[in-house]
Scaffold this motif. Structure first.
Motif, PDB file in Angstrom:
ATOM      1  N   LEU A 130       0.860  -1.171   0.000  1.00  0.00           N
ATOM      2  CA  LEU A 130       0.000   0.000   0.000  1.00  0.00           C
ATOM      3  C   LEU A 130       0.896   1.219   0.000  1.00  0.00           C
ATOM      4  N   THR A 131       0.706   2.121  -0.934  1.00  0.00           N
ATOM      5  CA  THR A 131       1.530   3.318  -0.995  1.00  0.00           C
ATOM      6  C   THR A 131       0.641   4.533  -1.225  1.00  0.00           C
ATOM      7  N   THR A 132       1.201   5.708  -0.964  1.00  0.00           N
ATOM      8  CA  THR A 132       0.505   6.946  -1.299  1.00  0.00           C
ATOM      9  C   THR A 132       1.381   7.803  -2.195  1.00  0.00           C
ATOM     10  N   GLN A 133       0.763   8.616  -2.996  1.00  0.00           N
ATOM     11  CA  GLN A 133       1.456   9.476  -3.949  1.00  0.00           C
ATOM     12  C   GLN A 133       0.807  10.857  -3.899  1.00  0.00           C
ATOM     13  N   ALA A 176      -3.401  16.229  -5.766  1.00  0.00           N
ATOM     14  CA  ALA A 176      -3.986  14.893  -5.708  1.00  0.00           C
ATOM     15  C   ALA A 176      -3.246  14.050  -4.681  1.00  0.00           C
ATOM     16  N   ILE A 177      -3.994  13.298  -3.893  1.00  0.00           N
ATOM     17  CA  ILE A 177      -3.422  12.251  -3.042  1.00  0.00           C
ATOM     18  C   ILE A 177      -3.974  10.929  -3.559  1.00  0.00           C
ATOM     19  N   ARG A 178      -3.089  10.104  -4.058  1.00  0.00           N
ATOM     20  CA  ARG A 178      -3.508   8.808  -4.605  1.00  0.00           C
ATOM     21  C   ARG A 178      -3.082   7.704  -3.642  1.00  0.00           C
ATOM     22  N   SER A 179      -4.038   6.884  -3.250  1.00  0.00           N
ATOM     23  CA  SER A 179      -3.767   5.718  -2.409  1.00  0.00           C
ATOM     24  C   SER A 179      -3.661   4.515  -3.341  1.00  0.00           C
ATOM     25  N   LEU A 180      -2.469   3.963  -3.460  1.00  0.00           N
ATOM     26  CA  LEU A 180      -2.203   2.911  -4.442  1.00  0.00           C
ATOM     27  C   LEU A 180      -2.273   1.539  -3.774  1.00  0.00           C
ATOM     28  N   ASP A 181      -3.211   0.746  -4.230  1.00  0.00           N
ATOM     29  CA  ASP A 181      -3.442  -0.600  -3.705  1.00  0.00           C
ATOM     30  C   ASP A 181      -2.931  -1.593  -4.755  1.00  0.00           C
ATOM     31  N   TRP A 182      -1.646  -1.877  -4.685  1.00  0.00           N
ATOM     32  CA  TRP A 182      -0.969  -2.591  -5.763  1.00  0.00           C
ATOM     33  C   TRP A 182      -1.458  -4.027  -5.947  1.00  0.00           C
ATOM     34  N   ASP A 183      -1.818  -4.677  -4.874  1.00  0.00           N
ATOM     35  CA  ASP A 183      -2.071  -6.119  -4.938  1.00  0.00           C
ATOM     36  C   ASP A 183      -3.538  -6.504  -4.845  1.00  0.00           C
ATOM     37  N   ARG A 184      -4.444  -5.541  -4.847  1.00  0.00           N
ATOM     38  CA  ARG A 184      -5.853  -5.910  -4.778  1.00  0.00           C
ATOM     39  C   ARG A 184      -6.225  -6.666  -6.047  1.00  0.00           C
ATOM     40  N   THR A 201      -5.501  -1.366  -7.960  1.00  0.00           N
ATOM     41  CA  THR A 201      -6.358  -0.191  -8.136  1.00  0.00           C
ATOM     42  C   THR A 201      -5.806   0.961  -7.303  1.00  0.00           C
ATOM     43  N   THR A 202      -6.424   2.117  -7.449  1.00  0.00           N
ATOM     44  CA  THR A 202      -6.082   3.277  -6.632  1.00  0.00           C
ATOM     45  C   THR A 202      -7.365   3.928  -6.130  1.00  0.00           C
ATOM     46  N   TYR A 203      -7.234   4.718  -5.064  1.00  0.00           N
ATOM     47  CA  TYR A 203      -8.347   5.516  -4.544  1.00  0.00           C
ATOM     48  C   TYR A 203      -7.842   6.952  -4.521  1.00  0.00           C
ATOM     49  N   ASN A 204      -8.439   7.805  -5.329  1.00  0.00           N
ATOM     50  CA  ASN A 204      -7.919   9.150  -5.536  1.00  0.00           C
ATOM     51  C   ASN A 204      -8.714  10.188  -4.747  1.00  0.00           C
ATOM     52  N   SER A 205      -7.993  11.105  -4.137  1.00  0.00           N
ATOM     53  CA  SER A 205      -8.566  12.179  -3.321  1.00  0.00           C
ATOM     54  C   SER A 205      -7.904  13.482  -3.743  1.00  0.00           C
ATOM     55  N   MET A 228     -10.683   3.632 -13.759  1.00  0.00           N
ATOM     56  CA  MET A 228     -10.330   2.246 -14.081  1.00  0.00           C
ATOM     57  C   MET A 228      -9.553   1.682 -12.909  1.00  0.00           C
ATOM     58  N   HIS A 229      -9.605   0.381 -12.756  1.00  0.00           N
ATOM     59  CA  HIS A 229      -8.784  -0.259 -11.739  1.00  0.00           C
ATOM     60  C   HIS A 229      -7.432  -0.567 -12.356  1.00  0.00           C
ATOM     61  N   TYR A 230      -6.519   0.392 -12.187  1.00  0.00           N
ATOM     62  CA  TYR A 230      -5.188   0.281 -12.801  1.00  0.00           C
ATOM     63  C   TYR A 230      -4.213   1.021 -11.901  1.00  0.00           C
ATOM     64  N   CYS A 231      -3.302   0.278 -11.318  1.00  0.00           N
ATOM     65  CA  CYS A 231      -2.355   0.857 -10.371  1.00  0.00           C
ATOM     66  C   CYS A 231      -0.968   0.923 -11.003  1.00  0.00           C
ATOM     67  N   SER A 232      -0.407   2.110 -11.084  1.00  0.00           N
ATOM     68  CA  SER A 232       0.959   2.279 -11.587  1.00  0.00           C
ATOM     69  C   SER A 232       1.507   3.591 -11.038  1.00  0.00           C
ATOM     70  N   ASP A 233       2.799   3.816 -11.261  1.00  0.00           N
ATOM     71  CA  ASP A 233       3.421   5.054 -10.807  1.00  0.00           C
ATOM     72  C   ASP A 233       3.035   6.247 -11.675  1.00  0.00           C
ATOM     73  N   TYR A 234       2.418   5.972 -12.826  1.00  0.00           N
ATOM     74  CA  TYR A 234       2.038   7.060 -13.725  1.00  0.00           C
ATOM     75  C   TYR A 234       0.812   7.784 -13.171  1.00  0.00           C
ATOM     76  N   LEU A 235       0.955   9.082 -12.986  1.00  0.00           N
ATOM     77  CA  LEU A 235      -0.148   9.889 -12.459  1.00  0.00           C
ATOM     78  C   LEU A 235      -1.238  10.080 -13.493  1.00  0.00           C
ATOM     79  N   TYR A 236      -0.829  10.211 -14.757  1.00  0.00           N
ATOM     80  CA  TYR A 236      -1.769  10.535 -15.829  1.00  0.00           C
ATOM     81  C   TYR A 236      -1.895   9.385 -16.832  1.00  0.00           C
ATOM     82  N   ASP A 237      -2.696   9.622 -17.847  1.00  0.00           N
ATOM     83  CA  ASP A 237      -3.060   8.614 -18.846  1.00  0.00           C
ATOM     84  C   ASP A 237      -2.180   8.684 -20.085  1.00  0.00           C
ATOM     85  N   GLU A 238      -0.887   8.973 -19.914  1.00  0.00           N
ATOM     86  CA  GLU A 238      -0.043   9.143 -21.101  1.00  0.00           C
ATOM     87  C   GLU A 238       0.135   7.855 -21.900  1.00  0.00           C
ATOM     88  N   ASN A 239       0.040   6.703 -21.231  1.00  0.00           N
ATOM     89  CA  ASN A 239       0.213   5.426 -21.928  1.00  0.00           C
ATOM     90  C   ASN A 239      -1.171   4.842 -22.246  1.00  0.00           C
TER      91      ASN A 239
END
Length: 573
Positions: free
Chosen positions: A13-16, A26-34, A47-51, A183-194
């Motif tokens: 579990l990480t935050t960004q 933005a504070i993103r709560s990254l749930d890498w293994d859900r 997935t992530t939970y964005n605030s 979308m349920h997609y967890c990565s270090d990328y903040l935006y949808d560039e890919n």
């Protein structure tokens, strides 16, 4: 990316933290293994939970996070702002993955005013159990935070909870949409560039959560059009939309327009705050939409009793979750449904494991006595739903949808005098059976539209009808087995897998199988098998074209031939 802070724990579990616009973080709560979320049987990318925080003359927080992130989230929030300095908490909707920390925040800052829709405020009062300052907003209402940050609210019920409301910041052009356009997609990328990387997850998320509410999507997007330019879509899950905003919004509009074209509609009634009613209804609705039937979902808490007759009378089918015995108001609404139905309609019923469900059998008897057709056996939830439970729900929805499309299908099959149909029917194919296992759910399907597509890596395509139950098990990165049938020795297998299985039935009962390395069943009586992994999917009208790479395979009889399938016409199998 600006000023990113990442905190890690042993539980992945990480935050960004990132600044995404003027005065907006933005504070993103990254749930890498859900690996599972609601009705979605498997998440491949977490997935992530964005605030979001808007710091102007007045300071507002848009949504919180999941309870599992409590310490991490408040550590991140304190890096941006002292929670006691917040003036407003804007609640997009009250689903626990976004509002799980509301009570904790209000205990820190009891002066904070909660801004939300009327239904959301009611839900919050039910589970926060605190007196709090509140401001109910509706479509078109505005909240002025100063320095140009004027927040305008957009009513967006059922996306995907009944209390959802979007928030548009006129100062930055940011649209805060919570579940929609995520979308349920967890990565270090903040935006949808890919874009290519996220496309499958974006579509899968839409199909699971938004397609059953396609008309609500179109209504919300129509309201969005009047607001002005949208520079960012600050969603609640996955990367924020920045580089492909128009393209990804257009896809929602196109998919929803296609989904809403159905001549027939099914009304799905559920109780959002009771048992698992919302989850079960969503799974049933997802199955119905796979058949091309339009679904409209209604929370019995949120609709007025005088609206029910028009809803029911215009529907070809009714799905109803049992309300609690103790709620006279909800039971009055069910009584209104019973008073409005007609004998030409199909129905389905389910219990929601709320602990006080209205008995299901008397209601089913009443509907049958009124002449309605039962589309699927009543779904009885006696314990916490499992993956197999949701599979039964989705398959039940498919059955209902197929009953409603049966006449149109028969009519299409009778159109045999078309030269085009006859010509297409001359395209021959082999005979195969696809078998898949994902978690506790499994499926099988007879296939004939299979074609090798690549040498390196070895790969092939298969066409899968959108209303096939197994389609949910053939998402990107899922694994399955392609069983190749033998000429002159396929009748028993073909007869077995052409049967109509009731929802939740074991497709492999009485069939000799062994388990592949990827966990899916291998049919021992097949000529050969290939172990496969889905690489990509392409939308082709009423089918998906699924391209998969082959990871292993074996032939049982080297001198035998593949069974071949010939059709007279090309407008059905």
């Amino acid at each position: 990316m600006v000023a990113t802070t990442v905190q890690k724990t042993s539980h992945r579990l990480t935050t960004q933290i990132d600044i995404i616009a003027k005065d907006t973080t933005a504070i993103r709560s990254l749930d890498w293994d859900r690996d599972r979320f609601d009705i979605e049987f498997g998440l491949q990318n977490g997935t992530t939970y964005n605030s979001y925080i808007i710091e102007s003359e007045k300071k507002a927080l848009v949504d919180t996070s999941h309870l599992k992130f409590k310490q991490l989230y408040f550590d991140a929030l304190n890096q941006v702002i002292n929670p006691q300095d917040l003036d407003y908490l804007i609640i997009s909707h009250t689903e626990p993955d976004h509002s799980g920390l509301v009570k904790d925040l209000l205990e820190i800052g009891p002066h904070i005013t909660v801004v939300a829709s009327k239904v959301a405020i009611q839900f919050l009062e039910g589970f926060v159990h605190l007196d709090f300052k509140k401001q109910i907003v509706k479509n078109g209402d505005r909240l002025d935070l100063g320095n140009g940050h004027v927040i305008e609210f957009v009513n967006a019920p059922n996306l995907h909870w009944p209390d959802t409301i979007f928030s548009y910041d006129h100062g930055t052009g940011i649209m805060f949409t919570c579940d929609a356009f995520g979308m349920h997609y967890c990565s270090d990328y903040l935006y949808d560039e890919n874009l290519q990387d996220i496309e499958p997850d974006y579509r899968f998320y839409y199909e699971c959560l938004m397609a059953p509410n396609a008309r609500s999507v179109l209504s919300a997007m129509k309201r969005m059009d009047a607001l002005g330019e949208i520079n960012l879509v600050a969603n609640g899950h996955g990367p924020i939309l920045k580089y492909n905003v128009k393209e990804l919004l257009d896809r929602y509009h196109r998919w929803s327009s296609e989904q809403s074209k159905g001549e027939k509609t099914v009304a799905v009634f559920y109780i959002s705050d009771y048992g698992y009613s919302d989850r079960i209804s969503q799974a049933i609705a997802k199955g119905i939409t796979k058949t091309g039937i339009t679904v409209e979902m209604f929370d019995l808490n949120g609709i007025e009793i005088q609206e029910i007759p028009e809803i029911v009378s215009s529907s070809a089918g009714i799905v109803l979750g049992m309300p609690p015995l103790s709620s006279q108001a909800l039971n009055n609404k069910v009584g209104t449904i019973l008073a409005t139905v007609n004998s030409k309609q199909y129905f389905g019923l389910y219990e929601s494991y709320g602990g006080d469900d209205e008995p299901i059998d008397p209601l089913g008897t009443k509907l049958r006595d009124l002449g309605l057709n039962e589309a699927f056996a009543s779904i009885r939830i006696k314990e916490t739903p499992l993956e197999t439970t949701y599979q039964i729900c989705e398959e039940s929805g498919v059955d209902l949808g197929q009953f409603l499309t049966k006449k149109a299908t028969i009519k299409q099959r009778k159109a045999l005098d078309s030269d085009l149909d006859k010509a297409i029917g001359r395209i021959s194919g082999g005979l195969y059976i696809i078998t898949a296992q994902k978690g506790e759910t499994n499926g099988a399907m007879l296939a004939s539209w299979v074609t090798q597509a690549s040498f390196e890596p070895p790969g092939f395509t298969v066409a899968v009808a959108k209303d096939r139950a197994i389609e949910s098990l053939l998402q990107v990165d899922d694994t399955f087995v392609l069983n190749i049938l033998e000429e002159g020795n396929y009748q028993n297998l073909m007869k077995h897998f052409l049967k109509r299985f009731p929802p939740g039935a074991d497709r492999f009962a009485g069939v000799k199988v062994q388990t592949a390395n990827n966990g899916s069943p291998i049919l021992i009586d097949a000529l050969a098998y290939l172990e496969c992994q889905v690489v990509s999917r392409m939308d082709c009208g009423d089918h998906w074209i699924v391209y998969s790479k082959v990871t292993a395979g074996r032939v049982s009889k080297s001198d035998a031939l593949t069974a071949v399938h010939h059709r007279k016409v090309g407008n059905y199998y």
